[in-house]
Design a protein around this motif. Structure first.
Motif, short mmCIF file in Angstrom:
data_model
loop_
_atom_site.label_atom_id
_atom_site.label_comp_id
_atom_site.label_asym_id
_atom_site.label_seq_id
_atom_site.Cartn_x
_atom_site.Cartn_y
_atom_site.Cartn_z
N UNK A 139 0.83 -1.20 0.00
CA UNK A 139 0.00 0.00 0.00
C UNK A 139 0.87 1.25 0.00
N UNK A 140 0.44 2.27 -0.74
CA UNK A 140 1.23 3.51 -0.74
C UNK A 140 1.16 4.18 0.63
N UNK A 141 2.25 4.86 1.00
CA UNK A 141 2.25 5.53 2.30
C UNK A 141 1.84 6.99 2.16
N UNK A 142 1.53 7.43 0.95
CA UNK A 142 1.08 8.79 0.69
C UNK A 142 -0.03 8.79 -0.35
N UNK A 143 -0.89 9.78 -0.28
CA UNK A 143 -1.97 9.96 -1.26
C UNK A 143 -1.33 10.21 -2.63
N UNK A 144 -1.75 9.48 -3.67
CA UNK A 144 -1.14 9.67 -4.98
C UNK A 144 -1.48 11.03 -5.63
N UNK A 145 -2.46 11.74 -5.11
CA UNK A 145 -2.86 13.03 -5.67
C UNK A 145 -2.12 14.18 -4.99
N UNK A 146 -2.15 14.22 -3.66
CA UNK A 146 -1.58 15.38 -2.96
C UNK A 146 -0.39 15.06 -2.07
N UNK B 39 -0.46 13.64 0.98
CA UNK B 39 -0.77 13.54 2.42
C UNK B 39 -0.92 12.07 2.80
N UNK B 40 -0.87 11.75 4.10
CA UNK B 40 -1.09 10.37 4.53
C UNK B 40 -2.50 9.90 4.17
N UNK B 41 -2.66 8.65 3.77
CA UNK B 41 -3.99 8.16 3.39
C UNK B 41 -4.91 7.99 4.59
N UNK B 42 -6.21 8.11 4.35
CA UNK B 42 -7.23 7.89 5.38
C UNK B 42 -7.88 6.54 5.08
N UNK B 43 -8.11 5.74 6.10
CA UNK B 43 -8.62 4.39 5.93
C UNK B 43 -9.90 4.31 5.08
N UNK B 44 -10.91 5.17 5.30
CA UNK B 44 -12.12 5.01 4.49
C UNK B 44 -11.94 5.37 3.01
N UNK B 45 -10.87 6.09 2.69
CA UNK B 45 -10.66 6.55 1.32
C UNK B 45 -9.36 6.03 0.71
N UNK B 46 -8.70 5.09 1.39
CA UNK B 46 -7.40 4.58 0.94
C UNK B 46 -7.47 4.15 -0.51
N UNK B 47 -6.45 4.44 -1.27
CA UNK B 47 -5.15 5.00 -0.92
C UNK B 47 -5.12 6.52 -0.89
N UNK B 48 -6.26 7.17 -0.96
CA UNK B 48 -6.33 8.63 -0.97
C UNK B 48 -6.49 9.18 0.44
N UNK B 49 -6.22 10.48 0.61
CA UNK B 49 -6.31 11.10 1.94
C UNK B 49 -7.74 11.46 2.30
#
Length: 62
Positions: free
Chosen positions: A6-13, A15-25
């Motif tokens: 899993x990525x450790x950062x949001x691929x768009x911005x 920031x660290x990912x949020x569980x409900x929206x992973x892999x996005x923040x």
């Protein structure tokens, strides 16, 4: 999927990912990614096909 895949950062911005929206923040970055897909911003390069519809190397000019 293991945690290391899993990525450790949001691929768009970034920031660290949020569980409900992973892999996005968050929902905003998730929506931006979807809009990029729908707007055809993500493309895979393709080779041109010949007139017969088959992949063939280009012919040198005469």
């Amino acid at each position: 999927m293991s945690n290391s895949a899993r990525p450790d950062r949001c691929p768009i911005c970034g920031k660290p990912p949020a569980a409900p929206h992973a892999p996005f923040c968050g929902q905003g970055c998730r929506d931006r990614d979807l809009l990029a897909w729908l707007g055809e911003s993500y493309r895979i390069p393709a080779r041109e096909t010949g007139e017969d519809g088959l992949d063939s190397p280009p012919r040198p000019p005469l």
